[in-house]
Design an enzyme around this catalytic site. Structure first.
Site, mmCIF file in Angstrom:
data_model
loop_
_atom_site.group_PDB
_atom_site.id
_atom_site.type_symbol
_atom_site.label_atom_id
_atom_site.label_comp_id
_atom_site.label_asym_id
_atom_site.label_seq_id
_atom_site.Cartn_x
_atom_site.Cartn_y
_atom_site.Cartn_z
ATOM 1 N N TYR A 28 -8.642 8.230 1.629
ATOM 2 C CA TYR A 28 -7.745 7.321 2.361
ATOM 3 C C TYR A 28 -7.308 7.928 3.693
ATOM 4 O O TYR A 28 -7.159 7.238 4.696
ATOM 5 C CB TYR A 28 -6.508 6.984 1.512
ATOM 6 N N ARG B 178 -1.084 0.571 -14.153
ATOM 7 C CA ARG B 178 -0.436 -0.490 -13.359
ATOM 8 C C ARG B 178 0.364 -1.457 -14.218
ATOM 9 O O ARG B 178 0.414 -2.657 -13.922
ATOM 10 C CB ARG B 178 -1.483 -1.289 -12.552
ATOM 11 N N ASP C 220 3.367 5.292 -5.583
ATOM 12 C CA ASP C 220 1.974 5.133 -5.193
ATOM 13 C C ASP C 220 1.386 6.494 -4.903
ATOM 14 O O ASP C 220 2.118 7.429 -4.573
ATOM 15 C CB ASP C 220 1.856 4.234 -3.955
ATOM 16 N N ARG D 229 10.170 -7.147 -6.138
ATOM 17 C CA ARG D 229 9.449 -6.821 -4.909
ATOM 18 C C ARG D 229 9.944 -7.708 -3.760
ATOM 19 O O ARG D 229 10.141 -7.234 -2.641
ATOM 20 C CB ARG D 229 7.960 -7.046 -5.144
HETATM 21 O O1 CP3 Z 1 0.616 2.289 -13.231
HETATM 22 C C1 CP3 Z 1 1.736 1.960 -12.763
HETATM 23 O O2 CP3 Z 1 2.368 0.957 -13.178
HETATM 24 C C2 CP3 Z 1 2.395 2.858 -11.735
HETATM 25 C C3 CP3 Z 1 2.310 2.468 -10.388
HETATM 26 C C4 CP3 Z 1 1.093 2.765 -9.524
HETATM 27 C C5 CP3 Z 1 0.831 2.017 -8.353
HETATM 28 N N1 CP3 Z 1 -0.194 2.595 -7.680
HETATM 29 C C6 CP3 Z 1 1.600 0.835 -7.927
HETATM 30 C C7 CP3 Z 1 0.993 -0.088 -6.957
HETATM 31 C C8 CP3 Z 1 0.131 3.771 -9.586
HETATM 32 C C9 CP3 Z 1 -0.093 4.808 -10.659
HETATM 33 C C10 CP3 Z 1 -0.674 3.658 -8.404
HETATM 34 C C11 CP3 Z 1 -1.761 4.588 -8.060
HETATM 35 C C12 CP3 Z 1 -2.694 4.237 -6.988
HETATM 36 N N2 CP3 Z 1 -2.421 3.695 -5.759
HETATM 37 C C13 CP3 Z 1 -4.073 4.523 -7.023
HETATM 38 C C14 CP3 Z 1 -4.785 5.226 -8.157
HETATM 39 C C15 CP3 Z 1 -4.999 4.334 -9.310
HETATM 40 C C16 CP3 Z 1 -5.976 3.220 -9.053
HETATM 41 O O3 CP3 Z 1 -5.548 2.068 -9.076
HETATM 42 O O4 CP3 Z 1 -7.168 3.537 -8.877
HETATM 43 C C17 CP3 Z 1 -4.641 4.095 -5.810
HETATM 44 C C18 CP3 Z 1 -6.092 4.164 -5.407
HETATM 45 C C19 CP3 Z 1 -3.578 3.596 -5.014
HETATM 46 C C20 CP3 Z 1 -3.664 3.084 -3.608
HETATM 47 C C21 CP3 Z 1 -3.238 1.683 -3.533
HETATM 48 N N3 CP3 Z 1 -1.948 1.242 -3.705
HETATM 49 C C22 CP3 Z 1 -4.049 0.558 -3.268
HETATM 50 C C23 CP3 Z 1 -5.536 0.605 -3.032
HETATM 51 C C24 CP3 Z 1 -3.194 -0.569 -3.291
HETATM 52 C C25 CP3 Z 1 -3.552 -1.991 -2.987
HETATM 53 C C26 CP3 Z 1 -4.058 -2.604 -4.216
HETATM 54 C C27 CP3 Z 1 -3.938 -4.105 -4.207
HETATM 55 O O5 CP3 Z 1 -4.292 -4.630 -5.269
HETATM 56 O O6 CP3 Z 1 -3.519 -4.705 -3.224
HETATM 57 C C28 CP3 Z 1 -1.899 -0.129 -3.612
HETATM 58 C C29 CP3 Z 1 -0.697 -0.955 -3.798
HETATM 59 C C30 CP3 Z 1 -0.024 -0.919 -5.133
HETATM 60 N N4 CP3 Z 1 0.288 0.227 -5.811
HETATM 61 C C31 CP3 Z 1 0.484 -2.040 -5.868
HETATM 62 C C32 CP3 Z 1 1.135 -1.520 -7.003
HETATM 63 C C33 CP3 Z 1 1.891 -2.283 -8.058
HETATM 64 C C34 CP3 Z 1 0.402 -3.470 -5.429
HETATM 65 C C35 CP3 Z 1 1.408 -3.608 -4.333
HETATM 66 C C36 CP3 Z 1 2.096 -4.911 -4.246
HETATM 67 O O7 CP3 Z 1 3.107 -5.149 -4.956
HETATM 68 O O8 CP3 Z 1 1.662 -5.697 -3.388
#
Ligand code: CP3
Length: 354
Positions: free
Chosen positions: A154, A27, A77, A40
């Site tokens: 999910y 991330r 994502d 964003r």
């Molecule tokens: O690593 C990186 O920089 C690449 C980007 C990346 C994101 N999601 C961006 C993101 C990667 C590799 C993921 C994978 C992802 N997404 C996973 C597996 C890795 C992990 O974290 O366990 C999972 C389970 C998801 C599903 C997901 N996407 C969730 C549960 C959420 C909400 C999390 C939260 O904190 O609100 C997301 C959203 C998400 N994916 C964000 C980002 C930067 C936050 C979104 C925002 O800008 O509001």
């Protein structure tokens, strides 16, 4: 073909010698960076950001402008796949990801769309090729997917879950349906990762965020098995270089030996295991990625450097270590502390590579 100016990340994944330990952060493009929050806001919301290749490229590059990172990771994502399979992904403020049409029964599984990579997921492939072009060989680009099991959690729960009651209900009540779902998702992940590779991803990572929620027997049958199927069908070479594969089952370090037999080149570790002990358990079979607790980044610079030194020392001399966090960086971390971490890895790792 562009030559890579910095390939220590790819070398470390393959257990080859490097000058210093490569580092990137899960991330690394995210809400802790003010420039990410600005892009964003420009996009309107997170999904629009993922679906606009120019903006996804912009945020992928942002952390590289600030920090001396050894890899870039595609900004996207893991839930793009279930979205393309017809479930209708949306993000509700403060609640995380949700699906309009979660999987409820076997008929829903049979009705899943088989997405076309160049159409339904074309925006991801456009982002991959645009980022690859923009990087111009600066560092390698990591492509990624969720594991079938993690995606299925999910898809069946309809969003994030604490106890996995629905998906585990299906697993125990109707394992045949569960396997049908996992197999369909695995086929889609294979196409998805191969398309990312052909568009310029130089390494790939499979995020099995919820593998650790399973029993030992179920982990092997419902999670690892499908990651093995994917690994066996991925394009292993691109532009004359091997494409290394990393698998990361959060909460899964009790199954390291089995993971090391999966065909993956590297195993991602969460922060709960001592990396030196993990190395003893897997030997030279695979590289290891990890594993600093992301919460250490809430501490002051001295404490962060101390933790980096401890992890480097625990892994010890030799090849096959990619430094990373044990999970994604938290949104309230000060970016200056991420810089302390990255610089410390490079500075303090020299003696381990002589
Ligand atoms: O690593 C990186 O920089 C690449 C980007 C990346 C994101 N999601 C961006 C993101 C990667 C590799 C993921 C994978 C992802 N997404 C996973 C597996 C890795 C992990 O974290 O366990 C999972 C389970 C998801 C599903 C997901 N996407 C969730 C549960 C959420 C909400 C999390 C939260 O904190 O609100 C997301 C959203 C998400 N994916 C964000 C980002 C930067 C936050 C979104 C925002 O800008 O509001």
């Amino acid at each position: 073909m562009t030559t890579l100016k910095n390939d220590r990340f790819l070398k470390a994944l393959l257990g080859e010698p490097v000058d210093i330990t490569p580092v990137w952060m899960m991330r690394q493009a995210g809400r802790y960076l003010p420039e990410y929050r600005a892009t964003r806001a420009k996009a309107g919301n997170f999904l629009k950001l993922c679906k606009t290749p120019e903006l996804a490229t912009e945020v992928t590059i942002q952390p590289l402008e600030r920090f001396d990172l050894d890899a870039a990771i595609l900004f996207s994502d893991i839930l793009t796949i279930p979205d393309a399979m017809g479930l209708g992904l949306y993000f509700s403020e403060g609640e995380g990801p949700r699906f309009e049409r979660p999987i409820q029964n076997e008929a829903d599984i049979k009705n899943l769309i088989v997405p076309a990579m160049d159409k339904d997921l074309g925006y991801v492939m456009d982002a991959v090729s645009m980022i690859h072009r923009e990087l111009d060989g600066r560092v390698p680009l990591i492509g990624f997917s969720g594991s079938p099991w993690t995606l299925a959690t999910y898809m069946v729960e309809g969003g994030s879950s604490k106890d996995f009651s629905k998906v585990k209900g299906m697993l125990y009540e109707n394992p045949k349906a569960m396997h049908m779902l996992l197999d369909k998702v695995a086929d889609c992940v294979i196409d998805y990762l191969n398309a990312q590779i052909s568009n310029g991803a130089q390494a790939v990572m499979i995020f099995d965020t919820w593998g650790g929620a399973l029993t030992t027997r179920d982990y092997k049958e419902f999670s690892l098995h499908y990651m093995e199927k994917i690994i066996s069908r991925l394009t292993r070479e691109n532009a004359g270089r091997k494409v290394p594969i990393t698998i990361f089952s959060k909460g899964g370090c009790q199954w390291l030996e089995a993971q090391a037999q999966s065909g993956a080149d590297c195993i991602g570790l969460d922060w709960t295991i001592d990396i030196g002990l993990a190395r003893k358990r897997v030997g030279d079979k695979v590289a290891l990625q990890g594993n600093m607790d992301p919460s250490v980044l809430y501490a002051a610079a001295d404490r962060i450097r101390e933790e980096v030194a401890f992890i480097l020392d625990s892994f010890g001399k030799g090849n096959g270590h990619v430094f990373n966090l044990g999970h994604g960086i938290h949104q309230h971390v000060n970016p200056d502390n991420a810089k302390v971490l990255i610089d410390a890895v490079h500075e303090l790792s020299k003696p381990y590579h002589t």
